[in-house]
Design a protein around this motif. Structure first.
Motif, mmCIF file in Angstrom:
data_model
loop_
_atom_site.group_PDB
_atom_site.id
_atom_site.type_symbol
_atom_site.label_atom_id
_atom_site.label_comp_id
_atom_site.label_asym_id
_atom_site.label_seq_id
_atom_site.Cartn_x
_atom_site.Cartn_y
_atom_site.Cartn_z
ATOM 1 N N ARG A 103 12.617 8.461 12.615
ATOM 2 C CA ARG A 103 13.126 9.596 11.844
ATOM 3 C C ARG A 103 11.968 10.372 11.209
ATOM 4 O O ARG A 103 11.935 11.596 11.216
ATOM 5 N N ASP B 113 10.012 12.148 14.034
ATOM 6 C CA ASP B 113 10.798 13.299 14.502
ATOM 7 C C ASP B 113 10.681 14.466 13.520
ATOM 8 O O ASP B 113 10.525 15.616 13.922
ATOM 9 N N PHE B 114 10.771 14.150 12.227
ATOM 10 C CA PHE B 114 10.650 15.214 11.222
ATOM 11 C C PHE B 114 9.287 15.898 11.353
ATOM 12 O O PHE B 114 9.194 17.129 11.350
ATOM 13 N N CYS B 115 8.235 15.108 11.494
ATOM 14 C CA CYS B 115 6.885 15.690 11.609
ATOM 15 C C CYS B 115 6.782 16.569 12.857
ATOM 16 O O CYS B 115 6.245 17.681 12.803
ATOM 17 N N ALA B 116 7.301 16.054 13.974
ATOM 18 C CA ALA B 116 7.202 16.807 15.233
ATOM 19 C C ALA B 116 8.031 18.101 15.166
ATOM 20 O O ALA B 116 7.569 19.167 15.585
ATOM 21 N N ASP B 117 9.242 18.012 14.622
ATOM 22 C CA ASP B 117 10.149 19.176 14.607
ATOM 23 C C ASP B 117 9.725 20.225 13.576
ATOM 24 O O ASP B 117 9.869 21.415 13.803
ATOM 25 N N ARG B 118 9.232 19.761 12.440
ATOM 26 C CA ARG B 118 8.956 20.673 11.322
ATOM 27 C C ARG B 118 7.488 21.093 11.274
ATOM 28 O O ARG B 118 7.107 21.946 10.487
ATOM 29 N N ASP C 34 3.021 15.091 17.683
ATOM 30 C CA ASP C 34 3.648 15.774 18.821
ATOM 31 C C ASP C 34 4.480 14.759 19.594
ATOM 32 O O ASP C 34 4.185 13.567 19.590
ATOM 33 N N ARG C 35 5.495 15.253 20.268
ATOM 34 C CA ARG C 35 6.273 14.358 21.120
ATOM 35 C C ARG C 35 5.506 14.081 22.410
ATOM 36 O O ARG C 35 4.823 14.963 22.928
ATOM 37 N N TYR D 251 5.192 9.387 20.861
ATOM 38 C CA TYR D 251 4.580 10.527 20.170
ATOM 39 C C TYR D 251 3.073 10.440 20.381
ATOM 40 O O TYR D 251 2.540 9.424 20.810
#
Ligand SMILES: [Zn+2]
Length: 294
Positions: free
Chosen positions: A255, A258-263, A281-282, A287
Motif C-alpha cells: 500500500r 503503491d502510494f509512492c508510485a501513484d502519487r 516506480d512500478r 517496484y
C-alpha cells in the motif's frame, strides 16, 4: 557518505533528517527469512558499499529521526535508541552517549520547539529519545510535545510479558510519557494539520502507523519499518524477522509503495542508508527505486 544532518523542502514543508548512529549490521540472511543470495548478485552494483557489507553480508542500516515543519507544526518522527539506556544484550545500544540532542540543536531545534513526537511503532529503536535521564529518573525529552502512540501498539506492548529490549524500552521510554500526561493514543486516520495525515499501517507491529505529507504537487510518506532495507522495494513480499503479523506487513508495504508510485511521493523510511529517501516506480509485480538526493 552519510552526513548526520540534512535538510530538504517538500512543497511548503521543510524536512530535516537527524542521524543518531549507523548500525546495526545484522546479516541479511538473519533479517530476511526469505533471503536469496542471487538477489544480492543481481543488485550488487548499487548495494555495495552503502547498503550491504559484502565481506560479512550484513545490511548497513541507519538510525535517524525526521523532523517535519509544516503548517505551523513541528513533528519529530521516531526517536531512535536514546542515551543512558540499558539495552543488553545490544552492547552498542547500551549506555549510549551520542550527540543526538546536539545535532537537533545544530539543525535549529531545541527540545522545547517540538510540538509533536510521532513513534511509527513502539520498537526499541523508535522510542529511545522520548525520555532522558534526569536525577536518576526518566523524564520526557520534549516537554512541550504531544507524543503520538498508536493504541494498538501500546496495548500490545503493555501485554508483552517477555523481558526483552522492547519491554525495557516500553518501561523507560513509553510509560514515563503516559505518566507525565503527554501521550495521545491514536486509532484510525488522524489529521495532524492540513497536509499531515497519520494512518494505520499494521503488520511490522500490530499498531504501526505512517505519516503522509502532501503540499501542492509534492508528497512524501514517513514509513518507519514498513521497509527496513532498500532491497524490499524489489522484493515487497520479504518481511523482516521482526515483522509480527506477516500478511498484514506485506499488505501495508504494498500500500505504501503503491502510494509512492501513484502519487510521485518520496519514501522516507527509518533505516535506509544515504541519501535515505527515494522515489518508487512500478516494475512488473514489484517496484524499483530512484534515490532522491534532495
Ligand atoms: Zn527500526
Amino acid at each position: 557518505m552519510s552526513v548526520p544532518i540534512s535538510q530538504q523542502t517538500i512543497g511548503a514543508a521543510r524536512v530535516t533528517r537527524v542521524e543518531e548512529m549507523a548500525g546495526p549490521g545484522f546479516r541479511l540472511s538473519t533479517i530476511f527469512p526469505d533471503w536469496d543470495a542471487a538477489v544480492f548478485e543481481e543488485h550488487k552494483d548499487w548495494l555495495v558499499p552503502t547498503y550491504v557489507n559484502p565481506e560479512k553480508m550484513t545490511a548497513l542500516l541507519n538510525m535517524h529521526s525526521w523532523v517535519v515543519e509544516h503548517n505551523g507544526l513541528t513533528v519529530l518522527i521516531d526517536t531512535c535508541v536514546g542515551n543512558d539506556k540499558d539495552r543488553m544484550p545490544a552492547e552498542n545500544w547500551t549506555n549510549n552517549q551520542g550527540p543526538y540532542l546536539e545535532r537537533l540543536a545544530e539543525a535549529g531545534f531545541q527540545p522545547e520547539d517540538i510540538d509533536m513526537v510521532m513513534c511509527t511503532h513502539l520498537h526499541v529503536d523508535h522510542v529511545g529519545w522520548n525520555t532522558k535521564l534526569l536525577d536518576g529518573r526518566w523524564v520526557p525529552t520534549f516537554p512541550n510535545a504531544k507524543y503520538l502512540f498508536s493504541r494498538a501498539d501500546f496495548e500490545h506492548y503493555q501485554a508483552h510479558a517477555e523481558e526483552d529490549m522492547d519491554r525495557l524500552s516500553f518501561v523507560d521510554s513509553v510509560l514515563p510519557i503516559v505518566e507525565h500526561g503527554l501521550a495521545e493514543m491514536t486509532e484510525g486516520d488522524h489529521l495532524l494539520a492540513e497536509g499531515l495525515l497519520l494512518e494505520p499501517a499494521p503488520g511490522h507491529t500490530p499498531g504501526h502507523i505512517t505519516l503522509k505529507l502532501e503540499s501542492g504537487a509534492d508528497a512524501a510518506i514517513f514509513t518507519g519499518d514498513i521497509l527496513h532495507h532498500p532491497l524490499q522495494v524489489y522484493h515487497p513480499e520479504w518481511n523482516s524477522r521482526f515483522c509480527i503479523l506477516p500478511d498484514e506487513a506485506r499488505t501495508s508495504r504494498r500500500r505504501v509503495l503503491d502510494f509512492c508510485a501513484d502519487r510521485g511521493a518520496l519514501l522516507m523510511p527509518a533505516h535506509f542508508g544515504a541519501p535515505h529517501c527515494c522515489h518508487i516506480d512500478r516494475a512488473g509485480e514489484a517496484y524499483s527505486l530512484r534515490w532522491h538526493h534532495g
